[in-house]
Write an enzyme that holds these catalytic residues in place. Structure first.
Site, PDB file in Angstrom:
ATOM      1  N   LYS A 200       0.853  -1.190   0.000  1.00 30.89           N
ATOM      2  CA  LYS A 200       0.000   0.000   0.000  1.00 30.89           C
ATOM      3  C   LYS A 200       0.884   1.234   0.000  1.00 30.89           C
ATOM      4  CE  LYS A 200      -3.563   2.397   2.576  1.00 30.89           C
ATOM      5  NZ  LYS A 200      -4.546   2.345   3.658  1.00 30.89           N
ATOM      6  N   LYS A 253      -2.229  -1.505  -3.893  1.00 28.16           N
ATOM      7  CA  LYS A 253      -3.096  -0.333  -3.819  1.00 28.16           C
ATOM      8  C   LYS A 253      -2.264   0.935  -3.881  1.00 28.16           C
ATOM      9  CE  LYS A 253      -6.069   1.846  -0.499  1.00 28.16           C
ATOM     10  NZ  LYS A 253      -6.427   1.912   0.876  1.00 28.16           N
TER      11      LYS A 253
HETATM   12  C1  PBG Z   1      -7.585   3.157   5.549  1.00 25.14           C
HETATM   13  C2  PBG Z   1      -7.814   3.106   4.096  1.00 25.14           C
HETATM   14  C3  PBG Z   1      -7.592   4.106   3.128  1.00 25.14           C
HETATM   15  C4  PBG Z   1      -8.085   3.595   1.931  1.00 25.14           C
HETATM   16  C5  PBG Z   1      -8.546   2.305   2.188  1.00 25.14           C
HETATM   17  N1  PBG Z   1      -8.349   2.024   3.526  1.00 25.14           N
HETATM   18  C6  PBG Z   1      -7.100   5.490   3.230  1.00 25.14           C
HETATM   19  C7  PBG Z   1      -5.729   5.810   3.594  1.00 25.14           C
HETATM   20  O1  PBG Z   1      -4.874   4.959   3.813  1.00 25.14           O
HETATM   21  O2  PBG Z   1      -5.513   7.012   3.719  1.00 25.14           O
HETATM   22  C8  PBG Z   1      -8.122   4.330   0.617  1.00 25.14           C
HETATM   23  C9  PBG Z   1      -9.127   3.867  -0.352  1.00 25.14           C
HETATM   24  C10 PBG Z   1      -9.413   4.804  -1.454  1.00 25.14           C
HETATM   25  O3  PBG Z   1      -8.754   5.843  -1.673  1.00 25.14           O
HETATM   26  O4  PBG Z   1     -10.379   4.514  -2.171  1.00 25.14           O
HETATM   27  N2  PBG Z   1      -6.271   3.241   5.962  1.00 25.14           N
END
Ligand code: PBG
Length: 330
Positions: A200, A253
């Site tokens: 991520k 992601k």
């Molecule tokens: C929680 C999380 C996030 C997303 C999914 N789970 C946000 C982040 O890490 O700031 C992002 C999903 C999206 O942008 O659609 N940590």
């Protein structure tokens, strides 16, 4: 006579093109995210300004929308919660009657066959908006890794008890997959899979999500725990660590700007691979389509097939409900 390649031979009719098509997006590959708000107003339904067509929903509105989507063929969902109150440790995130826990119970009671995934993180529940608890070392405030793990265990257990089918840790703390596996096993959830947001990135493409989930960090950013977009070898280390810790799925992601990473993980690991087409990817396509600059359906489907072609088995996407309802995928 011709000594050149006649690629057009296989492109002449729709049937021929379909016959030689190498990838397909199907309804069973798609996971739809929902944002559920803890509110006394049972009719609450608010469009997210930066994500046209996506809503923050009360439990009742979620129930209605989900029923239609499932009737149309939606098979999997992932849930995010917006609590009534936030605090330093994100305690609503692991409350047995928290908003996500109630949404899971509701979804499973109405649709036992639906795959209900929960996002395991604290950022929607902490008053500072970070994905873990804060600690102060000298003058530096950082997100504490190991003490956050204990809270994430509580989040995952509360989701499991509510009936979640898969838990998906998105916090990017080190050791969280192992911590969750141990906690779930100790509580008897040995068969509950973990979908790790293994790779991520600290991405600006999450901007609209943070509006939707009201989870923007109050200070600083997430770069000390999420990955640097410049790095790809590091993705292999993150994924390898999560495999050792017994993750059942890996995830990359965002998706669209990280297709090379999806391909690396597909080639390097044999776990089911998910990709998250995140909020900013959705918003960009929607904004251009609303301006009449691109063809919404064509660009949506092209963005999804590209993610499959790169090697993802499943895709979390805000387009899931719509493309299924409108028959763009079967
Ligand atoms: C929680 C999380 C996030 C997303 C999914 N789970 C946000 C982040 O890490 O700031 C992002 C999903 C999206 O942008 O659609 N940590």
């Amino acid at each position: 006579m011709a000594d050149f390649f006649r690629g057009r031979r296989l492109r002449n009719t729709a049937a021929l093109r379909a016959l030689v098509s190498e990838n397909l997006v199907t309804a069973q590959d798609l996971i739809m995210p929902y944002f559920i708000v803890d509110t006394d107003d049972s009719t609450f339904r608010k469009e997210i300004p930066s994500m046209p067509g996506q809503f923050q929903l009360s439990l009742d509105e979620f129930e209605k929308q989900l029923a239609e989507a499932v009737a149309a063929g939606l098979r999997s969902i992932i849930l995010f919660g917006i609590p009534k109150c936030k605090d330093a440790t994100g305690s609503e995130g692991y409350a047995d009657d928290g908003i996500v826990q109630r949404a899971v119970r509701l979804a499973k009671s109405r649709h036992p066959e639906l795959v209900v995934i929960t996002d395991v993180c604290l950022c929607e529940y902490t008053d500072h908006g970070h994905c873990g608890i804060l600690q102060k070392i000298n003058d530096d405030v950082t997100v504490a890794n190991d003490s956050t793990l204990e809270l994430l265990q509580r989040v995952a257990i509360s989701h499991a008890k509510a009936g979640a089918d898969i838990v998906a840790p998105s916090d990017m703390m080190d050791g969280r997959v192992q911590a969750l596996r141990e906690a779930l096993d100790a509580e008897g959830f040995v068969n509950l899979p973990i979908m790790s947001y293994a790779v991520k990135y600290a991405s600006a493409f999450y901007g609209p999500f943070r509006d939707a989930a009201e989870s923007t960090p109050q200070s600083g950013d997430r770069k000390s725990y999420q990955m640097d977009p410049a790095n790809s070898r590091e993705a292999l280390r993150e994924a390898a660590a999560d495999v050792l810790e017994e993750a059942d799925f890996l995830m990359v992601k965002p998706a669209g700007a990280y297709l090379d990473i999806i391909r690396m993980l597909r080639d390097g690991f044999d776990l089911p691979l998910a990709a998250y087409q995140v909020s900013g990817e959705y918003s960009i396509i929607m904004a251009a389509a609303q301006n009449g600059w691109i063809d919404l359906d064509a660009v949506t489907m092209e963005s999804l097939i590209a993610i499959k072609r790169a090697g993802a088995d499943l895709i979390i996407t805000y387009f899931a409900e719509d493309v299924i309802k409108r028959g763009l995928v079967r």
